[in-house]
Design an enzyme around this catalytic site. Structure first.
Site, PDB file in Angstrom:
ATOM      1  N   HIS A   1      34.777  40.710  43.314  1.00  0.00           N
ATOM      2  CA  HIS A   1      33.658  40.301  42.452  1.00  0.00           C
ATOM      3  C   HIS A   1      32.519  39.676  43.252  1.00  0.00           C
ATOM      4  CE1 HIS A   1      36.584  40.167  38.786  1.00  0.00           C
ATOM      5  NE2 HIS A   1      36.190  41.373  39.069  1.00  0.00           N
TER       6      HIS A   1
ATOM      7  N   SER B   1      43.935  34.576  34.350  1.00  0.00           N
ATOM      8  CA  SER B   1      44.325  34.654  32.935  1.00  0.00           C
ATOM      9  C   SER B   1      44.559  36.082  32.472  1.00  0.00           C
ATOM     10  CB  SER B   1      43.222  34.019  32.086  1.00  0.00           C
ATOM     11  OG  SER B   1      41.984  34.678  32.354  1.00  0.00           O
TER      12      SER B   1
ATOM     13  N   ALA C   1      49.875  26.526  41.603  1.00  0.00           N
ATOM     14  CA  ALA C   1      49.991  27.340  42.830  1.00  0.00           C
ATOM     15  C   ALA C   1      50.230  26.475  44.057  1.00  0.00           C
ATOM     16  CB  ALA C   1      48.727  28.173  43.008  1.00  0.00           C
TER      17      ALA C   1
HETATM   18  C1  BV8 Z   1      33.548  46.993  35.068  1.00  0.00           C
HETATM   19  C2  BV8 Z   1      31.954  37.062  39.317  1.00  0.00           C
HETATM   20  C3  BV8 Z   1      33.303  49.385  35.195  1.00  0.00           C
HETATM   21  C4  BV8 Z   1      30.958  36.193  38.656  1.00  0.00           C
HETATM   22  C5  BV8 Z   1      33.328  37.966  37.513  1.00  0.00           C
HETATM   23  C6  BV8 Z   1      38.358  47.046  29.273  1.00  0.00           C
HETATM   24  C7  BV8 Z   1      38.623  46.344  28.135  1.00  0.00           C
HETATM   25  C8  BV8 Z   1      37.718  45.327  27.746  1.00  0.00           C
HETATM   26  C9  BV8 Z   1      36.573  45.007  28.494  1.00  0.00           C
HETATM   27  C10 BV8 Z   1      36.330  45.719  29.605  1.00  0.00           C
HETATM   28  C11 BV8 Z   1      37.194  46.732  29.985  1.00  0.00           C
HETATM   29  N1  BV8 Z   1      36.707  47.245  31.131  1.00  0.00           N
HETATM   30  C12 BV8 Z   1      35.548  46.601  31.469  1.00  0.00           C
HETATM   31  C13 BV8 Z   1      35.308  45.668  30.536  1.00  0.00           C
HETATM   32  C14 BV8 Z   1      34.174  44.758  30.572  1.00  0.00           C
HETATM   33  C15 BV8 Z   1      34.361  43.552  31.503  1.00  0.00           C
HETATM   34  C16 BV8 Z   1      35.501  42.698  31.018  1.00  0.00           C
HETATM   35  O1  BV8 Z   1      36.601  42.752  31.543  1.00  0.00           O
HETATM   36  N2  BV8 Z   1      35.170  41.879  30.031  1.00  0.00           N
HETATM   37  C17 BV8 Z   1      36.181  40.907  29.550  1.00  0.00           C
HETATM   38  C18 BV8 Z   1      35.470  39.582  29.285  1.00  0.00           C
HETATM   39  C19 BV8 Z   1      36.904  41.464  28.366  1.00  0.00           C
HETATM   40  N3  BV8 Z   1      34.587  43.953  32.896  1.00  0.00           N
HETATM   41  C20 BV8 Z   1      33.484  44.236  33.644  1.00  0.00           C
HETATM   42  O2  BV8 Z   1      32.336  44.216  33.242  1.00  0.00           O
HETATM   43  C21 BV8 Z   1      33.769  44.573  35.109  1.00  0.00           C
HETATM   44  N4  BV8 Z   1      33.089  45.782  35.493  1.00  0.00           N
HETATM   45  O3  BV8 Z   1      34.513  47.111  34.345  1.00  0.00           O
HETATM   46  O4  BV8 Z   1      32.832  48.060  35.575  1.00  0.00           O
HETATM   47  C22 BV8 Z   1      34.329  49.804  36.209  1.00  0.00           C
HETATM   48  C23 BV8 Z   1      35.702  49.629  35.965  1.00  0.00           C
HETATM   49  C24 BV8 Z   1      36.659  50.100  36.906  1.00  0.00           C
HETATM   50  C25 BV8 Z   1      36.236  50.696  38.095  1.00  0.00           C
HETATM   51  C26 BV8 Z   1      34.855  50.853  38.320  1.00  0.00           C
HETATM   52  C27 BV8 Z   1      33.897  50.383  37.369  1.00  0.00           C
HETATM   53  C28 BV8 Z   1      33.221  43.468  36.046  1.00  0.00           C
HETATM   54  C29 BV8 Z   1      33.875  42.168  35.751  1.00  0.00           C
HETATM   55  C30 BV8 Z   1      33.522  41.140  36.844  1.00  0.00           C
HETATM   56  C31 BV8 Z   1      32.668  40.011  36.276  1.00  0.00           C
HETATM   57  N5  BV8 Z   1      32.493  38.960  37.302  1.00  0.00           N
HETATM   58  N6  BV8 Z   1      33.164  37.050  38.512  1.00  0.00           N
HETATM   59  C32 BV8 Z   1      31.172  34.756  38.929  1.00  0.00           C
HETATM   60  O5  BV8 Z   1      32.183  34.375  39.506  1.00  0.00           O
HETATM   61  O6  BV8 Z   1      30.259  34.029  38.535  1.00  0.00           O
HETATM   62  S1  BV8 Z   1      34.721  37.832  36.486  1.00  0.00           S
HETATM   63  C33 BV8 Z   1      35.209  36.178  36.639  1.00  0.00           C
HETATM   64  O7  BV8 Z   1      35.935  35.928  35.466  1.00  0.00           O
HETATM   65  C34 BV8 Z   1      36.178  35.908  37.782  1.00  0.00           C
HETATM   66  O8  BV8 Z   1      35.845  36.580  38.970  1.00  0.00           O
HETATM   67  C35 BV8 Z   1      37.493  36.394  37.197  1.00  0.00           C
HETATM   68  O9  BV8 Z   1      37.634  37.756  37.410  1.00  0.00           O
HETATM   69  C36 BV8 Z   1      37.283  36.135  35.733  1.00  0.00           C
HETATM   70  C37 BV8 Z   1      37.877  34.844  35.410  1.00  0.00           C
HETATM   71  O10 BV8 Z   1      39.121  34.962  35.273  1.00  0.00           O
HETATM   72  P1  BV8 Z   1      40.215  34.079  36.063  1.00  0.00           P
HETATM   73  O11 BV8 Z   1      39.934  34.068  37.524  1.00  0.00           O
HETATM   74  O12 BV8 Z   1      41.479  34.603  35.587  1.00  0.00           O
HETATM   75  O13 BV8 Z   1      39.931  32.581  35.552  1.00  0.00           O
HETATM   76  P2  BV8 Z   1      40.266  31.964  34.116  1.00  0.00           P
HETATM   77  O14 BV8 Z   1      39.502  30.718  34.041  1.00  0.00           O
HETATM   78  O15 BV8 Z   1      40.153  32.978  33.073  1.00  0.00           O
HETATM   79  O16 BV8 Z   1      41.829  31.623  34.219  1.00  0.00           O
HETATM   80  C38 BV8 Z   1      42.270  30.697  35.154  1.00  0.00           C
HETATM   81  C39 BV8 Z   1      43.784  30.857  35.219  1.00  0.00           C
HETATM   82  O17 BV8 Z   1      44.253  29.976  36.237  1.00  0.00           O
HETATM   83  C40 BV8 Z   1      44.477  30.470  33.910  1.00  0.00           C
HETATM   84  O18 BV8 Z   1      45.415  31.483  33.604  1.00  0.00           O
HETATM   85  C41 BV8 Z   1      45.205  29.150  34.258  1.00  0.00           C
HETATM   86  O19 BV8 Z   1      46.466  29.071  33.636  1.00  0.00           O
HETATM   87  C42 BV8 Z   1      45.400  29.299  35.751  1.00  0.00           C
HETATM   88  N7  BV8 Z   1      45.473  28.016  36.491  1.00  0.00           N
HETATM   89  C43 BV8 Z   1      44.858  26.839  36.196  1.00  0.00           C
HETATM   90  N8  BV8 Z   1      45.198  25.893  37.138  1.00  0.00           N
HETATM   91  C44 BV8 Z   1      46.035  26.514  38.027  1.00  0.00           C
HETATM   92  C45 BV8 Z   1      46.196  27.874  37.623  1.00  0.00           C
HETATM   93  N9  BV8 Z   1      46.960  28.761  38.295  1.00  0.00           N
HETATM   94  C46 BV8 Z   1      47.611  28.287  39.410  1.00  0.00           C
HETATM   95  N10 BV8 Z   1      47.500  27.008  39.868  1.00  0.00           N
HETATM   96  C47 BV8 Z   1      46.722  26.098  39.212  1.00  0.00           C
HETATM   97  N11 BV8 Z   1      46.652  24.844  39.674  1.00  0.00           N
END
Ligand code: BV8
Length: 239
Positions: free
Chosen positions: A115, A186, A228
Site C-alpha cells: 500500500h 482486521s 504481536a
Molecule cells: C483495489 C494506505 C483493484 C493508506 C490502505 C472486494 C470487496 C469489497 C471491497 C473491495 C473489494 N475489492 C476492492 C475493494 C475496495 C477496497 C476495499 O477493500 N475496501 C474495503 C474498505 C471494503 N480495496 C481497494 O480499493 C484496494 N484497491 O482493490 O484495486 C485491484 C484489486 C486486486 C488487484 C489489482 C487491483 C486498495 C486498498 C488499499 C487502501 N490503502 N492503506 C494509508 O495507510 O493511509 S488500506 C489501510 O487500511 C491499511 O494499509 C490496511 O490495509 C487497512 C487497514 O487495515 P488493518 O491494517 O487491518 O488495520 P485495522 O485497524 O483494520 O485492524 C487492526 C488489527 O490489528 C485489528 O484486527 C486488531 O485486532 C489488531 N491489533 C491491535 N493491536 C494489536 C493487533 N494485532 C497484533 N498486536 C497488537 N498489539
C-alpha cells in the site's frame, strides 16, 4: 500450538497490518481512537480526496510522517527480522499493508509495501519521473513540493480504488509458501484480505496472530490470540 510453527525447510510468507505497529505507539485504523478518527477515509485516502483538497491530504500524511519518524520497532518487528535472518536466502518474504518504516528499522529486507510508504512522494500528474524519498512535512498548499514537470508531488501511497503495488511478486511468493503468518490485520481491506484464501489453495499452514479474531478467521488453520509483541518472539523459534 502443539508442535513448532516453522520447520527449517519451510518457506514463510508473512502479511502484516496496522496491529503490528500498535505497540510502537502508531494507532491502527479501526481502533476507536484510530487513524481515521476525525477523518473520513474518503476525505484523506482516495484519489477524489486528493483532487478536492490536497492540503488536507498532506496535513494527514505529514502528521503520520511525524509520528512514524519518532516510532521505534517493537519485539514483533524484531522477531520477524530475526526469523528472516535464521531462515536465510529466499525462504522468508514479508508483505506489509503498513506505510510506516518500522520493519526496515528492525532489519527486515525481503519485504514489500503493497500500500505504498510514507517517506516517498511521486508526481501527481504521473509524468513518468520515478517516486522519490521525501521526509518533509507539508501543512499548507503553497508549501507542497513540485515535480520537475511542475505538478504537485503526492504521497506514494495506494489509496482506495487504486491498484496495490507488487501484486505479481506477492502472488508468486504466496504460491511458493508452505507457511502463511498473518499479524495484526482486521481482514477488512482487499485484495490483502484474500491472500489467506489463496494460501488455502496451496495447502500452506495459515496462522493468525492478534488480540481479536479477524473477519476472515475461518480461513486460518490456527488463530493465536494475543498482542504481536508478546506472542511472536516465542512463536517463531524454528524446529
Ligand atoms: C483495489 C494506505 C483493484 C493508506 C490502505 C472486494 C470487496 C469489497 C471491497 C473491495 C473489494 N475489492 C476492492 C475493494 C475496495 C477496497 C476495499 O477493500 N475496501 C474495503 C474498505 C471494503 N480495496 C481497494 O480499493 C484496494 N484497491 O482493490 O484495486 C485491484 C484489486 C486486486 C488487484 C489489482 C487491483 C486498495 C486498498 C488499499 C487502501 N490503502 N492503506 C494509508 O495507510 O493511509 S488500506 C489501510 O487500511 C491499511 O494499509 C490496511 O490495509 C487497512 C487497514 O487495515 P488493518 O491494517 O487491518 O488495520 P485495522 O485497524 O483494520 O485492524 C487492526 C488489527 O490489528 C485489528 O484486527 C486488531 O485486532 C489488531 N491489533 C491491535 N493491536 C494489536 C493487533 N494485532 C497484533 N498486536 C497488537 N498489539
Amino acid at each position: 500450538m502443539a508442535d513448532r510453527l516453522i520447520h527449517s525447510e519451510d518457506r514463510v510468507f508473512v502479511l502484516t497490518g496496522a496491529g503490528i505497529s500498535a505497540e510502537s505507539g502508531l494507532p491502527t485504523f479501526r481502533a476507536s481512537d484510530g487513524l481515521w478518527a476525525g477523518h473520513r477515509i474518503e476525505d484523506v485516502c482516495t484519489p477524489e480526496a486528493w483532487e478536492n483538497d490536497p492540503e488536507l491530504v498532506w496535513q494527514f500524511y505529514s502528521a503520520r510522517r511525524e509520528a512514524a519518524e519518532k516510532a521505534q520497532p517493537n519485539p514483533a518487528h524484531r522477531a520477524l527480522a530475526e526469523l528472516e535472518e535464521r531462515l536465510g536466502g529466499d525462504a522468508f518474504f514479508l508483505c506489509t499493508q503498513n506505510v510506516d518504516d518500522l520493519h526496515e528499522k528492525a532489519g527486515s529486507r525481503r519485504l514489500v509495501h503493497m500500500h505504498g510508504d510514507l517517506f516517498t512522494s511521486r508526481c501527481s500528474a504521473e509524468c513518468g519521473r520515478p517516486p522519490a524519498g521525501d521526509r518533509a512535512l507539508y501543512m499548507t498548499k503553497e508549501s507542497i513540493a513540485r515535480c520537475g514537470c511542475g505538478a504537485m508531488m503526492r504521497p506514494h501511497i495506494v489509496w482506495f480504488g487504486e491498484t496495490p503495488l507488487e501484486m505479481d511478486r506477492i502472488a508468486d511468493e504466496l504460491r511458493r509458501a508452505t507457511v502463511m503468518l498473518v499479524v495484526g490485520t482486521s481482514g477488512s481491506v482487499y485484495p490483502a484480505a484474500n491472500f489467506v484464501h489463496w494460501a488455502r489453495q496451496t495447502g500452506a499452514r495459515r496462522v493468525y496472530v492478534g488480540p481479536e479474531a479477524p473477519l476472515n478467521a475461518t480461513a486460518f488453520t490456527h488463530v493465536v490470540t494475543g498482542k504481536a509483541g508478546e506472542v511472536l518472539p516465542g512463536l517463531l523459534s524454528i524446529e
